[in-house]
Design a protein around this motif. Structure first.
Motif, mmCIF file in Angstrom:
data_model
loop_
_atom_site.group_PDB
_atom_site.id
_atom_site.type_symbol
_atom_site.label_atom_id
_atom_site.label_comp_id
_atom_site.label_asym_id
_atom_site.label_seq_id
_atom_site.Cartn_x
_atom_site.Cartn_y
_atom_site.Cartn_z
ATOM 1 N N PRO A 249 36.543 38.529 30.666
ATOM 2 C CA PRO A 249 36.926 39.492 31.708
ATOM 3 C C PRO A 249 38.415 39.811 31.639
ATOM 4 C CG PRO A 249 35.550 37.750 32.611
ATOM 5 C CD PRO A 249 35.920 37.331 31.218
ATOM 6 N N ARG A 276 36.556 43.829 40.633
ATOM 7 C CA ARG A 276 35.890 43.724 41.927
ATOM 8 C C ARG A 276 36.830 43.061 42.919
ATOM 9 N NH1 ARG A 276 31.232 46.849 42.199
ATOM 10 N NH2 ARG A 276 30.295 46.820 40.120
ATOM 11 N N GLN A 458 35.824 42.442 35.557
ATOM 12 C CA GLN A 458 34.415 42.535 35.196
ATOM 13 C C GLN A 458 34.244 42.842 33.705
ATOM 14 O OE1 GLN A 458 31.798 42.103 37.812
ATOM 15 N NE2 GLN A 458 33.715 41.179 38.493
#
Length: 471
Positions: A249, A276, A458
């Motif tokens: 990520p 996020r 993400q």
């Protein structure tokens, strides 16, 4: 060791940039005035007689110190006010001079165009004859002489480029003159000035652009280019590239330099990162490359000069379409939170998309972009960085009033082995972005701190793009 190139900062509703140290000085004067008054308030109670005790020398000293601090606070506040008035006067004078020059240059450009047409008609015959003789003479030279002449010509052009293109004066003049190129062209083809003014007065109504702007000139070029098959606004398709290794990520970017460092190469011109927040909402960070200089104009690669012209004209350029498609593929839709970061052509794409209303723009960072004629009006943190000697930034015209924070700096000068347009080099802009991150100027500091940070990474997706043949 040469001193670090200084920054100048402006925008935030205007267009005039002011030396960073003056803005910092104004801020520090205000801080010092507040500090002195705060210290005076804490000392004043010590100057009053204590209950049951006589007023003694200690109280007198405290009272005197409090009064001195209060006077110092007033002096510092007056000095800060005087500095602000001087800066405001400079901004007003700069704006007035720019307006006067614009009004003067438009008719002058038309006259220059008409004079060039007359001169060309008078000298075209002798000039063509001279060129023919020169070409014949060149063809008769031995191969070794032609090679030496070619090398001398390349050296001369390189020197000319270094002395002219990478120059602050050239950049400033280009920003002033380019908006009036349409006047010069119309004058050269013989259109009378009253008709030019009449057509230009109708442009905001029918064309959506202001007369005497680079967008108006680029719009004419875009139309001519489309007629010649340049395809600057042709449809595109994007392709998601598989990660080279097992992708971890992405770590959230920090500040300006952290974002500029992630701007991709034109071979894969778009990178989208997804984060996020604590509530689960997605934030998209998109990084957009600069022009692919080896791309044929109107060819398959949409990051070419045909797209550049369409972007400056504020048309739906192929490169802009590609970034929109990449964001959609990554999951961004209307109302999605997006931070746009772009270099050169990518900066123009970023600015137009940030202002388009298609997304919930959370931030905008551009470096080396021809966006002077693309004002930012949205309520989000925006920073536009340009080098004073970068001719590419001038191709968008001189900056107009904008809510973005404008940062200008010297590129740091040329070094041995630098090619043309060294001031436009992305590595130089990475260094300038780092200096901007460290600035104490309040306007810039507030914009940098307002850029989104954090979030749980993400994925990071790289894209290639190509023009389709179905336009």
């Amino acid at each position: 060791m040469s001193p670090e190139p200084s920054l100048a900062i402006g925008g935030g509703g205007g267009s005039t940039v002011i030396a960073e140290h003056l803005l910092v000085a104004e801020h520090r004067l205000a801080q010092c005035a507040d500090d002195c008054e705060r210290a005076a308030r804490r000392l004043r109670p010590l100057g009053a007689p204590l209950p049951g005790e006589a007023f003694d020398a200690t109280g007198t000293v405290a009272e005197t110190a409090a009064a001195s601090l209060s006077r110092s606070s007033d002096e510092l506040a007056r000095l800060g006010t005087a500095l602000r008035l001087a800066l405001d006067g400079y901004e007003a004078a700069d704006s007035a001079v720019r307006t006067a020059l614009d009004h003067l240059l438009a008719p002058m450009a038309g006259l220059v165009g008409a004079a060039a047409r007359s001169l060309l008609g008078a000298v075209s015959g002798p000039l063509l004859a001279a060129l023919g003789v020169a070409a014949a003479g060149y063809a008769l030279l031995p191969a070794s002489s032609r090679a030496a002449l070619d090398e001398s010509a390349r050296d001369g052009l390189r020197l000319l480029g270094e002395r002219v293109l990478d120059d602050e004066t050239t950049t400033m003049m280009a920003g002033l003159l380019l908006p009036h190129a349409d006047d010069a062209v119309l004058g050269a083809v013989g259109v009378p000035r009253p008709i030019v003014e009449r057509v230009q007065s109708m442009m905001p109504t029918f064309g959506g652009v202001e007369p005497g702007s680079v967008a108006a000139t680029a719009g004419v070029a875009a139309v001519l280019g489309a007629a010649a098959g340049a395809r600057g606004a042709a449809p595109v398709e994007v392709r998601r590239l598989p990660p080279v290794t097992a992708a971890s990520p992405p770590a959230p970017p920090v500040g300006l330099a952290g974002r500029v460092a992630r701007i991709p190469d034109p071979a894969q011109p778009v990178r989208v990162e997804v984060y996020r927040g604590a509530g689960g909402a997605a934030r998209y960070e998109v990084y957009i490359a600069g022009t692919a200089h080896d791309a044929p104009v109107g060819g398959e690669h949409p990051w070419d000069n045909a797209s550049n012209i369409s972007l400056v004209a504020e048309h739906d350029a192929s490169s802009l379409r590609a970034v929109r498609a990449a964001l959609a593929d990554a999951g961004a839709g209307p109302g999605s939170s997006v931070v746009f970061t772009g270099y050169s052509q990518g900066g123009a794409v970023a600015t137009l998309l940030a202002e388009s209303g298609e997304f919930r723009t959370a931030g905008l960072v551009t470096v080396g972009a021809p966006t002077g004629g693309m004002p930012v009006a949205g309520d989000y943190p925006a920073v536009a960085i340009g080098h004073r000697d970068d001719i590419i930034t001038a191709l968008g015209g001189a900056p107009g009033a904008t809510e973005a924070v404008l940062v200008t700096a010297d590129s740091g000068g040329r070094e041995e082995g630098d090619g043309l347009l060294a001031a436009h080099d992305l590595d130089g802009y990475r260094a300038t972005a780092a200096r901007a991150d460290a600035s104490e100027a309040p306007l810039l500091r507030d914009a940098v701190s307002g850029l989104p940070r954090g979030g749980l990474g993400q994925e990071a997706i790289d894209y290639t793009a190509r023009r389709r043949d179905d336009d």
